[in-house]
Design a protein around this motif. Structure first.
Motif, PDB file in Angstrom:
ATOM      1  N   GLY A  60       0.898  -1.252  -0.005  1.00 51.55           N
ATOM      2  CA  GLY A  60       0.057   0.093   0.045  1.00 51.55           C
ATOM      3  C   GLY A  60       0.877   1.183  -0.136  1.00 51.55           C
ATOM      4  N   CYS A  61       0.557   2.325  -0.931  1.00 49.16           N
ATOM      5  CA  CYS A  61       1.343   3.222  -0.798  1.00 49.16           C
ATOM      6  C   CYS A  61       0.347   4.667  -0.636  1.00 49.16           C
ATOM      7  CB  CYS A  61       2.091   3.397  -1.990  1.00 49.16           C
ATOM      8  SG  CYS A  61       1.188   3.503  -3.615  1.00 49.16           S
ATOM      9  N   GLN A  62       1.065   5.821  -0.351  1.00 44.44           N
ATOM     10  CA  GLN A  62       0.428   7.218  -0.145  1.00 44.44           C
ATOM     11  C   GLN A  62       0.458   8.050  -1.475  1.00 44.44           C
ATOM     12  OE1 GLN A  62      -1.547   7.942   2.037  1.00 44.44           O
ATOM     13  NE2 GLN A  62      -0.701   8.340   3.933  1.00 44.44           N
ATOM     14  N   PHE A  63       1.334   7.567  -2.421  1.00 47.95           N
ATOM     15  CA  PHE A  63       1.321   8.361  -3.475  1.00 47.95           C
ATOM     16  C   PHE A  63       0.403   7.715  -4.677  1.00 47.95           C
ATOM     17  CE2 PHE A  63       4.928   5.536  -2.932  1.00 47.95           C
ATOM     18  CZ  PHE A  63       4.994   4.904  -3.992  1.00 47.95           C
ATOM     19  N   HIS A  64       0.550   8.240  -5.815  1.00 47.03           N
ATOM     20  CA  HIS A  64      -0.198   7.742  -7.023  1.00 47.03           C
ATOM     21  C   HIS A  64       0.590   7.144  -7.931  1.00 47.03           C
ATOM     22  CE1 HIS A  64      -4.378   9.326  -5.694  1.00 47.03           C
ATOM     23  NE2 HIS A  64      -3.691   9.987  -5.109  1.00 47.03           N
ATOM     24  N   PRO A  65       0.900   5.960  -8.223  1.00 51.37           N
ATOM     25  CA  PRO A  65       1.708   5.362  -9.113  1.00 51.37           C
ATOM     26  C   PRO A  65       1.244   5.710 -10.674  1.00 51.37           C
ATOM     27  CG  PRO A  65       0.923   3.710  -7.807  1.00 51.37           C
ATOM     28  CD  PRO A  65       0.597   4.992  -7.160  1.00 51.37           C
ATOM     29  N   GLU A  66      -0.078   5.644 -10.628  1.00 55.94           N
ATOM     30  CA  GLU A  66      -0.820   5.642 -12.066  1.00 55.94           C
ATOM     31  C   GLU A  66      -0.223   7.163 -12.469  1.00 55.94           C
ATOM     32  OE1 GLU A  66      -3.710   7.487  -9.251  1.00 55.94           O
ATOM     33  OE2 GLU A  66      -2.457   5.858  -9.087  1.00 55.94           O
ATOM     34  N   PHE A  67       0.027   8.286 -11.970  1.00 57.23           N
ATOM     35  CA  PHE A  67       0.446   9.504 -12.579  1.00 57.23           C
ATOM     36  C   PHE A  67       1.830   9.006 -13.325  1.00 57.23           C
ATOM     37  CE2 PHE A  67      -1.248  12.312  -8.977  1.00 57.23           C
ATOM     38  CZ  PHE A  67      -2.645  12.146  -9.542  1.00 57.23           C
ATOM     39  N   LYS A  68       2.505   8.202 -13.056  1.00 62.74           N
ATOM     40  CA  LYS A  68       3.891   7.907 -13.877  1.00 62.74           C
ATOM     41  C   LYS A  68       3.719   6.706 -14.741  1.00 62.74           C
ATOM     42  CE  LYS A  68       7.265  10.014 -10.765  1.00 62.74           C
ATOM     43  NZ  LYS A  68       8.467   9.777 -10.035  1.00 62.74           N
ATOM     44  N   SER A  69       2.558   6.232 -15.052  1.00 57.23           N
ATOM     45  CA  SER A  69       2.433   4.921 -15.795  1.00 57.23           C
ATOM     46  C   SER A  69       1.783   5.104 -17.191  1.00 57.23           C
ATOM     47  CB  SER A  69       1.639   4.133 -14.858  1.00 57.23           C
ATOM     48  OG  SER A  69       1.712   2.701 -15.306  1.00 57.23           O
ATOM     49  N   LYS A  70       2.174   4.386 -18.122  1.00 55.36           N
ATOM     50  CA  LYS A  70       1.792   4.579 -19.564  1.00 55.36           C
ATOM     51  C   LYS A  70       1.538   3.005 -19.675  1.00 55.36           C
ATOM     52  CE  LYS A  70       4.854   8.381 -20.416  1.00 55.36           C
ATOM     53  NZ  LYS A  70       6.237   8.777 -21.343  1.00 55.36           N
ATOM     54  N   PRO A  71       0.499   2.877 -20.805  1.00 61.21           N
ATOM     55  CA  PRO A  71       0.079   1.556 -21.351  1.00 61.21           C
ATOM     56  C   PRO A  71       1.389   0.578 -21.788  1.00 61.21           C
ATOM     57  CG  PRO A  71      -1.347   3.221 -22.144  1.00 61.21           C
ATOM     58  CD  PRO A  71      -0.263   3.952 -21.500  1.00 61.21           C
ATOM     59  N   LEU A  72       2.366   1.239 -22.328  1.00 62.18           N
ATOM     60  CA  LEU A  72       3.695   0.375 -22.692  1.00 62.18           C
ATOM     61  C   LEU A  72       4.850   0.487 -21.833  1.00 62.18           C
ATOM     62  CD1 LEU A  72       3.206   0.842 -26.677  1.00 62.18           C
ATOM     63  CD2 LEU A  72       2.430  -1.122 -25.122  1.00 62.18           C
ATOM     64  N   GLU A  73       4.641   1.403 -20.877  1.00 62.63           N
ATOM     65  CA  GLU A  73       5.716   1.759 -19.753  1.00 62.63           C
ATOM     66  C   GLU A  73       5.045   1.825 -18.592  1.00 62.63           C
ATOM     67  OE1 GLU A  73       8.317   5.109 -20.658  1.00 62.63           O
ATOM     68  OE2 GLU A  73       7.798   4.919 -22.724  1.00 62.63           O
ATOM     69  N   PRO A  74       4.636   0.523 -17.966  1.00 64.39           N
ATOM     70  CA  PRO A  74       3.899   0.517 -16.798  1.00 64.39           C
ATOM     71  C   PRO A  74       4.790   1.018 -15.437  1.00 64.39           C
ATOM     72  CG  PRO A  74       4.427  -1.692 -17.348  1.00 64.39           C
ATOM     73  CD  PRO A  74       4.859  -0.902 -18.361  1.00 64.39           C
ATOM     74  N   HIS A  75       4.077   1.554 -14.370  1.00 64.09           N
ATOM     75  CA  HIS A  75       4.903   1.990 -13.304  1.00 64.09           C
ATOM     76  C   HIS A  75       5.451   0.675 -12.592  1.00 64.09           C
ATOM     77  CE1 HIS A  75       5.472   3.097  -9.208  1.00 64.09           C
ATOM     78  NE2 HIS A  75       5.470   4.266  -9.593  1.00 64.09           N
TER      79      HIS A  75
END
Length: 129
Positions: free
Chosen positions: A72-87
């Motif tokens: 569980g994390c406090q930050f938002h990994p989805e902000f740095k994720s792309k379909p072909l470059e997942p977080h």
């Protein structure tokens, strides 16, 4: 605590393995925080704090080490994720899920094999002249 914040990871943690480094920077977009009043109770129950700000004032990541992959994390990994470059956390989670599925499939196959009767041995037909 909006924007990017540094985080130090515990060596050997799921997060450390996912990122491949001990210090990261992640983006926040909320004002919620881990309530340190419950830290001892949660840690004593098995939860591990594996990511903190460098000044150790804020908890960023918690993990359940006895689980195949719980983080569980406090930050938002989805902000740095792309379909072909997942977080890294998303990639590690999917990898762990696939590995868990393979292990369950192997265990099921072994269980079925253990319950199958051994094939009967038959004598080879004898040749007659």
């Amino acid at each position: 605590r909006l924007g990017a914040w540094p985080c130090k990871l515990e060596p050997g943690s799921f997060a450390h393995k996912a990122y491949g480094q001990l210090e990261i920077s992640e983006r926040h977009r909320h004002r919620y925080e881990f309530n340190r009043d419950f830290e001892k109770t949660l840690v004593d129950a098995g939860l591990k704090i594996t990511g903190r700000t460098p000044d150790e004032n804020y908890v960023e990541i918690v993990e359940a080490p006895d689980h195949p992959w719980f983080l569980g994390c406090q930050f938002h990994p989805e902000f740095k994720s792309k379909p072909l470059e997942p977080h890294p956390l998303f990639a590690a989670f999917i990898g762990a899920a696939l590995e868990h599925k393979k292990q369950r499939s192997r265990a099921a196959a072994l269980s079925v094999a253990e319950h199958q009767p051994a094939p009967a041995l038959r004598a080879a037909p004898s040749a007659t002249a």
